[in-house]
Design a protein around this motif. Structure first.
Motif, mmCIF file in Angstrom:
data_model
loop_
_atom_site.group_PDB
_atom_site.id
_atom_site.type_symbol
_atom_site.label_atom_id
_atom_site.label_comp_id
_atom_site.label_asym_id
_atom_site.label_seq_id
_atom_site.Cartn_x
_atom_site.Cartn_y
_atom_site.Cartn_z
ATOM 1 N N GLN A 87 0.860 -1.184 0.000
ATOM 2 C CA GLN A 87 0.000 0.000 0.000
ATOM 3 C C GLN A 87 0.894 1.230 0.000
ATOM 4 O OE1 GLN A 87 -2.477 -0.778 3.462
ATOM 5 N NE2 GLN A 87 -4.196 -1.119 2.092
ATOM 6 N N GLU A 140 1.426 4.588 -12.262
ATOM 7 C CA GLU A 140 1.604 3.531 -13.243
ATOM 8 C C GLU A 140 3.083 3.169 -13.400
ATOM 9 O OE1 GLU A 140 -0.801 4.064 -16.848
ATOM 10 O OE2 GLU A 140 0.750 2.878 -17.856
ATOM 11 N N ASP A 145 -1.113 -0.655 -8.289
ATOM 12 C CA ASP A 145 -2.528 -0.554 -8.619
ATOM 13 C C ASP A 145 -3.075 0.707 -7.945
ATOM 14 O OD1 ASP A 145 -5.319 -0.761 -8.627
ATOM 15 O OD2 ASP A 145 -5.234 -2.959 -8.588
ATOM 16 N N ARG A 146 -3.823 1.489 -8.682
ATOM 17 C CA ARG A 146 -4.356 2.760 -8.152
ATOM 18 C C ARG A 146 -5.146 2.569 -6.855
ATOM 19 N NH1 ARG A 146 -5.212 7.681 -11.946
ATOM 20 N NH2 ARG A 146 -6.321 8.947 -10.438
ATOM 21 N N ARG A 147 -5.769 1.384 -6.737
ATOM 22 C CA ARG A 147 -6.583 1.132 -5.538
ATOM 23 C C ARG A 147 -5.724 0.949 -4.294
ATOM 24 N NH1 ARG A 147 -9.857 -3.577 -8.345
ATOM 25 N NH2 ARG A 147 -7.733 -3.806 -9.049
ATOM 26 N N ARG A 148 -4.385 0.777 -4.502
ATOM 27 C CA ARG A 148 -3.470 0.603 -3.365
ATOM 28 C C ARG A 148 -2.990 1.948 -2.816
ATOM 29 N NH1 ARG A 148 -3.327 -4.318 -1.577
ATOM 30 N NH2 ARG A 148 -1.081 -4.584 -1.377
ATOM 31 N N LEU A 150 -3.474 4.895 -0.641
ATOM 32 C CA LEU A 150 -4.382 5.170 0.477
ATOM 33 C C LEU A 150 -4.867 6.613 0.525
ATOM 34 C CD1 LEU A 150 -2.539 3.265 3.326
ATOM 35 C CD2 LEU A 150 -4.610 2.576 2.121
ATOM 36 N N GLU A 186 -9.616 15.572 -4.387
ATOM 37 C CA GLU A 186 -10.255 14.293 -4.059
ATOM 38 C C GLU A 186 -11.076 13.792 -5.239
ATOM 39 O OE1 GLU A 186 -12.280 14.692 -0.280
ATOM 40 O OE2 GLU A 186 -10.415 14.260 0.808
ATOM 41 N N GLY A 190 -9.649 10.534 -6.639
ATOM 42 C CA GLY A 190 -10.478 9.445 -6.118
ATOM 43 C C GLY A 190 -9.948 8.859 -4.822
ATOM 44 N N ILE A 191 -9.160 9.631 -4.082
ATOM 45 C CA ILE A 191 -8.644 9.181 -2.774
ATOM 46 C C ILE A 191 -8.738 10.351 -1.787
ATOM 47 C CG2 ILE A 191 -7.027 7.396 -3.578
ATOM 48 C CD1 ILE A 191 -4.811 9.481 -3.566
ATOM 49 N N VAL A 396 -11.054 3.859 3.588
ATOM 50 C CA VAL A 396 -11.253 3.094 2.341
ATOM 51 C C VAL A 396 -11.932 1.752 2.595
ATOM 52 C CG1 VAL A 396 -9.439 4.148 0.970
ATOM 53 C CG2 VAL A 396 -8.865 2.223 2.458
#
Ligand SMILES: [Zn+2]
Length: 396
Positions: A87, A140, A145-148, A150, A186, A190-191, A396
């Motif tokens: 993360q 990238e 991964d973008r979802r990692r 935080l 944000e 998206g975070i 998250v």
């Protein structure tokens, strides 16, 4: 049996609190041994060992081979890190004419760092868009991964209105007026994001990796184009009611002095900021010098530049003496481009503190140069994200 319940309750509370302290130290240090956790928290080794065992079992921390962080050599011995070093967090620093981006994992390894030139002052929305594009590219590039990701810490070169998430001064960042920076970013990233001003970020970088690592009460002074302070009290940043704590550059030194852009007269910045120093030195061979060049010439022994920088040091010292009287810091850390002048700036600054602060405060304070100058804000924005990653994990 209420008494037994109460006692169980307070024991559980205490254990929970100690567990939180261990987690806090891990977020602050990235990688740390159990012995160092015991030293940092003041808890016994037995307590730390049992809390760590519990955290490992819950899958929240794990052992790693020691790796050097951004400003430290790896020390031998098994270290602990927060679980899932895959993360990451992001730091985004908006300067007046650049955007910097860094990605770091929870063990404090900076995985990537980029700078881009941009007219940030005037093109606020473009700067936010560009930063969001760069964020995507850098994430990238490091193969995450973008979802990692935080969350992100974001730095802006001016006061921050934390309640509104906007730039707190129209005179410093004219293009940013009314822009809800935190919300805008944000939406783009998206975070969750947090924003902070440059001097506070410098203080955070020094607190986590630099000259304030072993110190919980210090003032960091950023002396560059503007002059600001980041104040750390009991290991935490002092933000004040609306987030403008530390505006030391607008301390009045001379009520009849020149008019400052803030609307007052005789502020510290009118005599000791980068533009004031450049103005004082004036053109050399018909060419106006940059602050970086003045600092370089001062270090090389040019008498005019030396005098201008030394006088600025003396004036900064007057304002810092007042700060020492108020908060009695253990250390004053001088950062920003001016700190590159070394003793030329620092000696008169120290002398001024001795002359103007009460003796006990002046004697107690250790004045030293910052570890980070050019990367201070970017690393500070990474530190802001790392220290806030706990909340981000829950979000998250
Ligand atoms: Zn002012």
């Amino acid at each position: 049996m209420p008494s037994a319940n109460n006692s169980d309750g307070s024991l559980a509370w205490l254990r929970d609190r100690n567990r939180q302290r261990v987690m806090e130290i891990l977020r602050m240090q990235g990688q740390i041994s159990q012995a160092d956790i015991a030293r940092a928290t003041g808890l016994s080794r037995t307590t730390v060992s049992s809390l760590v065992a519990e955290l490992k079992e819950a899958g929240r921390v794990l052992d790693v081979d020691p790796k050097p962080g951004p400003a430290r050599g790896g020390r031998p011995g098994v270290r602990l890190v927060l679980r899932d070093p895959g993360q990451v967090v992001a730091g985004i620093d908006f300067g007046h004419s650049h955007v910097g981006i860094a990605i770091a994992d929870l063990a404090h390894n900076v995985l990537a760092e980029r700078f881009f030139e941009l007219d940030v002052n005037r093109q606020a929305v473009e700067a936010l868009d560009r930063a969001a594009d760069m964020f995507g590219e850098v994430v990238e590039a490091v193969g995450v991964d973008r979802r990692r990701v935080l969350g992100a810490g974001i730095g802006i070169p001016g006061p921050v209105d934390r309640a509104r998430g906007t730039a707190g001064s129209a005179t410093i960042l004219p293009g940013w007026v009314g822009l809800r920076i935190a919300t805008e970013m944000e939406e783009r990233l998206g975070i969750p994001v947090q924003i902070e001003n440059d001097a506070n970020l410098g203080a955070l970088a020094e607190l986590v990796w630099g000259a304030g690592r072993d110190c919980s009460n210090f003032a960091y002074i950023k002396a560059a184009t503007g002059i600001g302070a980041g104040i750390v009290i009991d290991g935490r940043l002092l933000r004040g009611a609306t987030g403008t704590a530390g505006e030391i550059g607008h301390t009045t030194l001379d009520e009849a002095g020149p008019l400052c852009y803030c609307g007052n007269r005789g502020c510290l910045e009118t005599v000791a900021s980068g533009p004031a120093i450049v103005e004082l030195v004036g053109p050399v061979n018909g060419e106006r010098l940059t602050l970086a060049r003045v600092v370089e010439l001062a270090s090389d022994g040019d008498v005019r530049c030396r005098r201008a920088v030394a006088d600025a040091g003396r004036e900064i010292g007057v304002a810092v003496a007042g700060l020492c009287n108020l908060i009695n810091p253990e250390r004053v850390i001088i950062g920003g481009l001016l700190s590159r002048a070394g003793g030329v700036l620092m000696n008169p600054l120290r002398e001024s503190i001795r002359r103007h602060a009460v003796q006990a405060a002046a004697e107690a304070v250790d004045v030293r140069a910052a570890v980070f100058v050019e990367r201070a804000e970017l690393l500070g924005s990474v530190a802001l994200a790392l220290l806030g990653s706990h909340e981000m994990v829950r979000a998250v």
